[in-house]
Scaffold this motif. Structure first.
Motif: not given
Length: 211
Positions: A57, A81-82, A91, A59, A84-85, A88
């Motif tokens: 993604e 950031v993670c 991941c 990042q 709001s991915c 997620k």
């Protein structure tokens, strides 16, 4: 015509075959470990120039800490950031950001890799001894020359396998454990370098997809 006994040919040939087998074992073990690591990385790509991982993604995951026992450098994404991915859930389950790791030592550093390298090195010993001992049982000097030369070549050919059997740190002084402030400074420096290079990493792909 040069008179070389059949036993000399067989001893030399068997020694060469054993040397090839030892390299084959080491190659297959290295290939298997590479496949396991590739599958485990899950699409993340390590960029040596930045000492950071780039996720699918777009990042970056920068160095966070070093595990001296396992000699593994650990990287972590920015939690904000993670969390709001959009991917997620597929991941990571952690709310502290996705973590990645990288062994700092070259092959064969892991215990499994060193085990297979040890087997390969053991076979090279047999590969050397077979023609070397055959030299003692053959009668003609030509046969002795063949087996001795073969044993010498096998010894030289096995050096690359023995050279890295002993685990040696990639950095003789040891890896440096970064503090939070140092990690933040590294991130800023990497971001500035990335902007200067105007590289075509995933951020450019994201722009293309937006169109």
């Amino acid at each position: 015509m040069i008179d070389i006994e059949l036993s000399a040919w067989l001893g030399a040939a068997y020694g060469v075959v054993l040397l090839l087998v030892s390299y084959g074992i080491d190659h297959m073990a290295r290939r298997a470990q590479t496949k396991v690591e590739t599958h485990r990385n899950g699409g993340f790509t390590y960029h040596k120039s930045h000492d950071a991982w780039l996720c699918p993604e777009d990042q970056w995951l920068f160095p966070r800490s070093f595990d001296p026992d396992n000699r593994v450098m650990r990287y972590r994404g920015v939690p904000l950031v993670c969390n709001s991915c959009p991917v997620k859930d597929n991941c990571t389950e952690s709310d502290d950001g996705r973590e990645m790791s990288r062994a700092v030592d070259p092959w064969p550093a892991s215990e499994s890799a060193r085990f297979h390298r040890g087997i390969a090195c053991s076979i090279t010993v047999l590969a050397f001894l077979w023609p070397a001992l055959t030299t003692l049982v053959v009668e003609h000097w030509t046969s002795q020359v063949l087996t001795m030369v073969t044993a010498s070549l096998i010894a030289l050919g096995s050096i690359p396998l023995w050279a890295f059997l002993k685990r040696t740190p990639a950095d003789p002084l040891g890896a440096v454990v970064r503090t939070a402030d140092q990690t933040a400074a590294d991130r800023e420096a990497a971001a500035a370098a990335l902007a200067r290079l105007r590289s075509s990493y995933a951020s450019d792909r994201r722009t293309d997809n937006a169109h």
